[in-house]
Design a protein around this motif. Structure first.
Motif, mmCIF file in Angstrom:
data_model
loop_
_atom_site.group_PDB
_atom_site.id
_atom_site.type_symbol
_atom_site.label_atom_id
_atom_site.label_comp_id
_atom_site.label_asym_id
_atom_site.label_seq_id
_atom_site.Cartn_x
_atom_site.Cartn_y
_atom_site.Cartn_z
ATOM 1 N N PHE A 146 0.873 -1.180 0.000
ATOM 2 C CA PHE A 146 0.000 0.000 0.000
ATOM 3 C C PHE A 146 0.907 1.226 0.000
ATOM 4 C CE2 PHE A 146 -2.398 -3.201 2.524
ATOM 5 C CZ PHE A 146 -3.440 -3.402 1.636
ATOM 6 N N MET A 182 -3.752 1.030 6.154
ATOM 7 C CA MET A 182 -3.994 -0.191 5.378
ATOM 8 C C MET A 182 -2.966 -1.250 5.782
ATOM 9 S SD MET A 182 -4.804 1.409 1.659
ATOM 10 C CE MET A 182 -6.170 2.547 1.429
ATOM 11 N N GLY A 190 -7.231 -2.412 4.284
ATOM 12 C CA GLY A 190 -6.045 -3.268 4.400
ATOM 13 C C GLY A 190 -6.412 -4.711 4.672
ATOM 14 N N ILE A 191 -7.435 -4.918 5.481
ATOM 15 C CA ILE A 191 -7.838 -6.293 5.823
ATOM 16 C C ILE A 191 -8.495 -6.967 4.624
ATOM 17 C CG2 ILE A 191 -9.351 -7.695 7.282
ATOM 18 C CD1 ILE A 191 -9.027 -5.496 9.450
ATOM 19 N N ARG A 239 -8.313 -6.287 1.549
ATOM 20 C CA ARG A 239 -7.418 -6.456 0.406
ATOM 21 C C ARG A 239 -6.436 -7.596 0.607
ATOM 22 N NH1 ARG A 239 -7.523 -3.062 -4.427
ATOM 23 N NH2 ARG A 239 -9.156 -1.589 -3.955
ATOM 24 N N SER A 240 -6.174 -7.946 1.855
ATOM 25 C CA SER A 240 -5.181 -8.996 2.082
ATOM 26 C C SER A 240 -5.808 -10.310 2.534
ATOM 27 C CB SER A 240 -4.131 -8.531 3.088
ATOM 28 O OG SER A 240 -4.747 -8.077 4.265
ATOM 29 N N LEU A 241 -7.037 -10.264 3.042
ATOM 30 C CA LEU A 241 -7.751 -11.498 3.391
ATOM 31 C C LEU A 241 -8.961 -11.586 2.479
ATOM 32 C CD1 LEU A 241 -7.819 -11.194 7.301
ATOM 33 C CD2 LEU A 241 -6.319 -12.684 5.983
ATOM 34 N N LYS A 242 -8.828 -12.332 1.420
ATOM 35 C CA LYS A 242 -9.917 -12.389 0.442
ATOM 36 C C LYS A 242 -11.083 -13.210 1.004
ATOM 37 C CE LYS A 242 -7.223 -10.417 -2.675
ATOM 38 N NZ LYS A 242 -7.396 -9.104 -3.234
ATOM 39 N N LYS A 274 -13.382 -12.626 3.043
ATOM 40 C CA LYS A 274 -13.809 -12.487 4.430
ATOM 41 C C LYS A 274 -14.895 -11.417 4.506
ATOM 42 C CE LYS A 274 -10.744 -15.443 5.613
ATOM 43 N NZ LYS A 274 -11.171 -16.829 5.921
#
Lengths: 351, 469
Positions: A24, A61, B86-87, B89-92, B94
């Motif tokens: 990010f 992020m 951020g969550i 985008r990194s934990l698909k 969910k």
């Protein structure tokens, strides 16, 4: 396998070999190639890249991704890093690992895009609010821009703490030969503490709030003990120190310039050597004292003596060790000639 | 008859993270308790507890992790939307919930919330609007009503001074990406039932991976309004609803969500292995350090000239660095680069005292002429309308690079002409075939230019042979 690579690109390559999952960031000169490289490479590997609306968004992020136990990174330069400090403090408080890369430029304020090292205190002493430290590694070559990025991720996850690569515009822009890592790092197991949206981690909690004053104190003491335990990770490098009477010290680009000065001084018959800290937090106190005590010490840096102050702080008091500073600021790279002049003067004046 | 109060299973039965009690941290008559119960119920009914990550804000709801029986992350003030981004985008796949107050979301965090909505992030944003900052003691928020007294609007909110109430739903409804936007109230039972539907819909959208859902709840704050619970509920319905009308502003939940364009997937090896080779540098104490500076305007090829020299050195097993310098205030302004090659690791990558200085324009010539090292060489383009005055120990060569490049049909290849000149004069210190190979490599994306540049290189050499003794 070697590539002739820019320092900023080497950071992206290192991050990929470290197994970084998400990037990010927000563009800023002279760090933008890191965002550009990540934008190109991450999606091709099934990793996530997102250009955030600002640096505060970027760092939060990161906070979110790190909460999920993912390897997350961002990169910026001075003004952008300033905006991220609150988030870094939160991450330190919530014990979240992530990588922040600072390609330093000249400040304060908008300054310019030339190389400076004026963010030393901000990086090493905490920068945000509260009693905390980020792990800080200071590369001095394109190779180290890659290798220390991998190391920074490793340490960040080992200690559950944000880590920073502290480089400058020169290291970001310089191209050198880069030997690619042999293999990708193994993913750390984060299921004991992270929140991954599954049954196993359902009860985990990411937070830095402790309303109970005594619990807050305990949390702080635990953090301080953690920072102390990082001492064994301290890294430094020496060059021609065995018989040296004069030790020149600096980190990052300044150390490169100092190394050239050492070579020149040796040609002139001056017994000069180099001490270069690679980790600035943890600070290589023991090694610094082993190398410097009783010698003449010349600190070369591109800031107002911020690193010199740490040298003085960490030197044992019992043995007289004269310390002098040679520095440039404003985006001007310290020149070999600057260091040579200061070294010659110190050899003459200091007994 | 004893009444047993059963909590929604999406909420903890007892709040162990608090102090093990069953009482919440919310004031009597506050809407947070109702809203969170609705969320907890919906989470349990939809069976998504083990897929859900809940992001709590700063403010009254900071302690949501006391209550929600799912993964919990406590975010910084205003940043719940960024943290949730951020969550998700990194934990698909969910279910991510960002829960914020109106001060948190409408003031400090508005840009994060707005940008997340605009990107159509895959999370449910729940905003509790009680028209002020509650936890800090009732100060003005962006949502404070005109004329409303708060601790920081003691004379009533004057819109001429502090602006008008921020209509988050209406602003977000201007954006393309959100799937669902609705404003509800928790002031009475009828309204709570509608709020319940909205919560459920927002979470279904998350369950199905469709995108961004936003629900704003009008909620009473008896403590800071200094009213009892009944009066507070009436205030919500009679005063707040006038400014913030209830209703659904967007519902595209029946449509398929946006799908990202697929990108061809590669392995790291494939990505890294496609370009470049290079050998390990070989320490060679006899090869003294050579320092070059190439300078001119951006676009004249000074940076690539330096790169060719540097690549050639690397291919020959030398330690080498290349460092560019731009005039940052203007693209295409002054540009220069430093190349250092050595038989040992390169110290300073900057060149303050070049052994070889190449100048392609007049400003560079004026700027750098005095920096050439003792016994060094200055090569400048002969067409420059100046006669440089260098120190006696500097060898000065006026070289018609632009003319040679132009005569050979590639006016842009003046940099290659300089390369040929340096090579012919033995200034590079590398075998010529290494230099030519690096030159050819530099045009790997434009193969048609390789032969043309080789021709310029040869013409430059020929000029040196016949003009320089």
């Amino acid at each position: 396998m070697r590539k002739f690579t820019k320092g900023n690109d080497a950071v992206v390559i290192g991050a990929l070999y470290a197994g970084c999952d998400v990037y990010f960031g927000y563009p800023i000169t002279p760090a933008s190639e890191i965002a550009e490289g990540a934008a190109e490479l991450f999606p091709q590997l099934g990793k996530e890249y997102l250009q955030a609306e600002c640096e505060t968004a970027s760092i939060n992020m990161l906070y979110g991704a790190a909460s999920g136990g993912k390897l997350a990174m961002t990169a910026s330069s001075g003004p952008g890093i300033s905006l991220m400090q609150e988030g870094i403090s939160y991450m330190a408080g919530a014990q979240l690992p992530a990588l922040i890369v600072n390609i330093m430029r000249a400040g304060p304020g908008l300054g310019n895009i030339g190389p400076e090292q004026g963010d030393y205190n901000q990086a090493v002493k905490g920068g945000g609010h509260g009693n905390y430290h980020a792990i800080v590694l200071a590369p001095a070559s394109v190779q180290e821009m890659c290798d220390l990025t991998i190391k920074a991720f490793e340490l960040a996850f080992k200690y559950r703490n944000p880590a920073m690569i502290l480089a400058d515009a020169t290291l970001g822009q310089v191209k050198e030969s880069l030997k690619l890592p042999e293999k990708e790092s193994e993913k750390p197991d984060t299921t004991t503490w992270s929140v991954q949206g599954d049954a196993k981690t359902r009860r985990n909690l990411i937070s830095s709030i402790y309303l109970d004053l005594e619990l807050m104190e305990k949390h702080n003491e635990m953090l301080q003990a953690k920072y102390a335990s990082m001492e064994k990770e301290a890294m430094s490098e020496t060059y021609l120190i065995e018989d040296a009477e004069l030790i020149i010290t600096g980190y990052g680009t300044s150390a490169r310039v100092a190394r050239s000065a050492v070579d020149q001084l040796r040609k002139e018959g001056v017994k000069a050597g180099l001490f270069r800290p690679i980790s600035l937090m943890p600070f290589p106190t023991r090694e610094l004292n082993r190398v410097m005590l009783g010698k003449k010490v010349l600190v070369a840096e591109m800031s107002n003596g911020q690193y010199r102050d740490d040298v003085l702080l960490h030197l044992e008091r019992e043995v007289r060790t004269p310390v002098r500073l040679v520095n440039r600021m404003g985006g001007i790279l310290i020149q070999v000639e600057d260091v040579l002049k200061a070294a010659r003067r110190m050899m003459k004046e200091v007994q | 008859m004893a009444i047993s109060v059963k909590k929604a299973t999406g909420l903890y039965e007892k709040f162990e993270r608090k102090d093990g009690t069953k009482t919440t941290t919310y004031c009597a008559g506050c809407g947070h308790g109702i809203i969170q119960k609705l969320i907890g119920e919906a989470m349990a009914e939809l069976g998504i507890q083990d897929r859900t990550v809940f992001v709590s804000p700063v403010g009254c709801a900071a302690f949501c992790f006391y209550y929600f029986d799912c993964g919990n992350v406590a975010g910084p003030h205003g940043r719940a939307s960024a943290v949730a981004t951020g969550i998700t985008r990194s934990l698909k796949d969910k279910v991510v919930i960002a829960y914020q107050g109106d001060g948190d979301m409408g003031a400090i965090g508005f840009n994060n919330a707005f940008q997340a909505a605009n990107r159509g992030e895959h999370f449910a944003a729940f905003c509790v609007n009680n028209s002020l900052f509650a936890m800090t003691g009732g100060q003005m928020a962006p949502t404070t009503l005109p004329g409303q007294k708060t601790t920081t609007t003691p004379f009533g909110r004057d819109v001429a001074n502090t602006g008008f109430p921020l209509h988050m739903c209406e602003v977000f409804a201007q954006l393309e990406a959100p799937v669902y936007i609705e404003r509800v109230s928790v002031a009475d039972t009828k309204r709570i039932m509608q709020a319940k539907k909205a919560v459920r819909k927002a979470l279904e959208i998350q369950r199905d991976g469709k995108g961004y859902a936003f629900v704003e709840f009008l909620s009473p704050c008896p403590t800071n309004w200094r009213m009892d619970a009944i009066k507070s509920a009436e205030f919500v319905t009679n005063e707040m609803e006038k400014v913030f009308p209830l209703g659904c502003l967007r519902d595209r939940s029946a449509e398929p969500g946006l799908q990202r364009k697929p990108i061809e997937q590669k392995t790291l090896k494939e990505l890294m292995g496609t370009t470049g080779h290079g050998i390990d540098p070989v320490p060679d104490p006899k090869f003294g350090e050579k320092r070059f500076k190439f300078s001119g305007f951006g676009g004249q090829g000074v940076l690539s000239l330096g790169l060719v020299v540097a690549e050639a050195a690397g291919n020959d097993g030398k330690y080498v660095s290349w460092l560019p310098s731009y005039g940052p205030e203007q693209r295409g302004g002054s540009a220069s680069c430093s190349v250092v090659m050595s038989g040992q690791p390169v110290g300073s990558p900057t060149v303050d005292r070049p052994d070889v200085l190449v100048c392609m324009n007049q400003p560079a010539l004026e700027k750098f002429i005095s920096t050439v090292s003792q016994g060094g060489v200055l090569i400048y383009d002969k067409s420059l309308p100046v006669k440089p005055e260098a120190r006696g120990d500097v060898r000065v060569i006026a070289f018609p690079a632009m003319k040679i490049a132009g005569d050979n049909g590639v006016p842009k290849a003046a940099n290659t002409a300089f390369l040929g000149c340096m090579s012919a004069l033995g200034l590079i210190g590398l075998p010529e075939e290494q230099v030519i190979e690096a030159l050819a490599e530099s045009f790997s994306s434009k193969p048609a230019l390789v032969e043309k540049n080789k021709k310029v290189f040869e013409a430059a050499k020929a000029w040196v042979t016949s003009n320089i003794k």
